[in-house]
Every structure is written in structure tokens, then in C-alpha cells.
Design an enzyme around this catalytic site. Structure first.
Site, PDB file in Angstrom:
ATOM      1  N   ASN A  34     -35.318  40.781  16.066  1.00 23.41           N
ATOM      2  CA  ASN A  34     -36.482  41.492  15.553  1.00 23.41           C
ATOM      3  C   ASN A  34     -37.714  40.673  15.878  1.00 23.41           C
ATOM      4  O   ASN A  34     -37.622  39.469  16.108  1.00 23.41           O
ATOM      5  CB  ASN A  34     -36.383  41.629  14.037  1.00 23.41           C
ATOM      6  N   ARG A  35     -38.861  41.316  15.841  1.00 23.61           N
ATOM      7  CA  ARG A  35     -40.121  40.625  16.015  1.00 23.61           C
ATOM      8  C   ARG A  35     -40.510  39.986  14.682  1.00 23.61           C
ATOM      9  O   ARG A  35     -40.651  40.678  13.684  1.00 23.61           O
ATOM     10  CB  ARG A  35     -41.182  41.656  16.369  1.00 23.61           C
TER      11      ARG A  35
END
Ligand code: CTP
Ligand code: CA
Length: 227
Positions: A34-35
């Protein structure tokens, strides 16, 4: 000189914070993630520490360095994060700021997947454990206050309110990550705090200030001084 570390409202209280992304390996050189910079989770750990809490900081591979004065436990994958969280408990409160990958690759390749012209690899996924839901639904030894985060788009309050119910946590700190808000990856955040009493819209402020406000709310709750 007054020292927040020895005199703050969270003095002696053990609080767990998860932060950063998790990385789920595909093969020795690739991963899905994920960012997450880890900035908000780090700021929360700092704010809790500054109110006197003993903080266990379970962090995935974040961009920002972990704070000093907290117990840092570094992990890579969601499953490692879950194990580290369970090992760090009990705690009076737990804040789940990590951006945990929802899925991992079902079977990690021990060897590098080689590129073959005209052939595309197919990845099969497996679901990762939901760490927040697991802790929220503990039958014994549950932290008194469990706080989750929710990065949402569209109807942020509706999504976050449903998420709070589904996971069984006490509070959700929700934010609108629609590209138009410019929040994602920036130093500011505009959050809505969802509790059993409803949704509380906070003005847009720096991530450090969001963290300070949240730390005070946590202290008030644990000390029974919330209004
Ligand atoms: N979380 C967690 N373990 C997971 C996934 C999420 O602990 N495997 C925590 C996050 O740290 C966050 C909260 O759960 O505090 C919400 O994460 P989010 O990704 O918004 O929730 P999901 O249930 O995965 O829903 P979505 O489909 O919106 O991704
Ligand atoms: Ca998710």
C-alpha cells in the site's frame, strides 16, 4: 522544569501503535504494497510519547524514520505485523495507523520470476489477517481503547461508520483520500473522528497537530476526563 515524559497524562500507560505499509513479497525482488509514508503513525507515536506513554511502535518499511524514545519493532509483512502486535500486548490502548496490504501472493516464489517475451505471469492472492479486527474482537486482554484508521473516498463518514461496526473498534480516524483533496502523501490531514457518539469533523491541520489532538483525546478517554 516540567517533563511531559515523567508527568504527562499518559504517564506509565502502555500504548501500541502500528504504522507504515506492509510489503508482501512476490519473489526475491518484487512485492506488493500500500502507499504509506508512515508519517501519520510516527507523529502519533511521538505525541503519545510526549504525553508520557510507553509506546510500542510496530512499523512496516516506512519512508520516515521511527521516533526515538519508543520501542520500535520492525516488520515487513502483514503476518509479521500481526505476530508483533500480539507479542506487544497487553496495552491500555492500541492505534492502528498502518496501511496493511489486504492480500499477499498465495505462494511466494523463492526464485525470481523471469520475463519471457509474450508471456504474462498470473499471480494468485490470499487474504491477509485483519489485525485491527482481531484485536478489537479479543475476548480476553483487549485494550480498553482500540483506534483504527480509514482512508476513504466518496461518502467518507458512511464508509468509516460501517467500518467501525464491522471491525468492532472503538474509534475510527477517517480521512478523505480522493485525489482532489491533495491529502495523500502530503503533510496535512483532514480527518473525521468516528466514535460511538457519531462523527466529529476536525479542521484541516498538519499531521503532527492531528496526532497531538488524538493523543489528548486518548488521554482524556483513558483517564475518564472526556466530556
Ligand atoms: N487493518 C489491519 N489489518 C489489515 C487491514 C487493515 O489492521 N489486514 C487496519 C488498518 O491499520 C486501519 C483499519 O484496519 O486501521 C482500516 O483499514 P482499511 O484498509 O481502511 O480497511 P479494510 O477493512 O481493509 O477495508 P478496505 O476495503 O476499505 O481496504
Ligand atoms: Ca484495506
Amino acid at each position: 522544569i516540567r517533563s511531559a515524559l515523567t508527568e504527562g497524562p499518559l504517564k506509565g500507560k502502555h500504548i501500541l501503535v502500528t504504522s507504515g505499509p506492509t510489503h508482501e513479497p512476490i519473489d526475491p525482488v518484487r512485492y506488493i504494497a500500500n502507499r504509506s509514508s508512515g508519517a501519520q503513525g510516527t507523529a502519533i507515536a511521538v505525541a503519545l510519547r510526549d504525553l508520557g506513554a510507553e509506546v510500542s511502535f510496530v512499523t512496516g518499511p516506512a519512508d520516515v524514520p521511527p521516533p526515538s524514545g519508543v520501542k520500535v519493532i520492525r516488520v515487513e509483512t502483514a503476518r509479521e505485523m500481526k505476530d508483533a502486535v500480539e507479542a506487544a500486548l497487553p496495552a491500555e490502548a492500541a492505534v492502528f495507523a498502518a496501511a496493511v496490504a489486504d492480500w499477499r501472493v498465495a505462494t511466494e516464489n523463492g526464485s525470481k520470476i523471469k520475463k519471457v517475451k509474450g508471456e504474462l505471469p498470473t499471480l494468485e492472492f490470499a487474504e491477509n489477517p485483519d489485525i485491527l479486527a482481531g484485536v478489537s474482537q479479543m475476548e480476553a486482554g483487549r485494550p480498553r481503547l482500540v483506534v483504527g484508521f480509514a482512508a476513504e473516498t466518496d461518502d467518507v463518514v458512511a464508509h468509516a461508520t460501517a467500518k467501525r461496526k464491522r471491525k468492532g473498534c472503538d474509534w475510527i480516524v477517517a480521512n478523505d483520500v480522493s485525489p482532489a483533496t491533495g491529502i495523500m502523501g502530503g503533510s496535512e490531514n483532514a480527518v473525521v473522528l468516528i466514535t460511538e457518539r457519531g462523527a466529529d469533523d476536525w479542521p484541516r491541520m498538519g499531521k503532527d497537530e492531528v496526532a497531538r489532538q488524538l493523543a489528548y483525546r486518548i488521554a482524556d478517554h483513558l483517564n475518564g476526563t472526556d466530556t
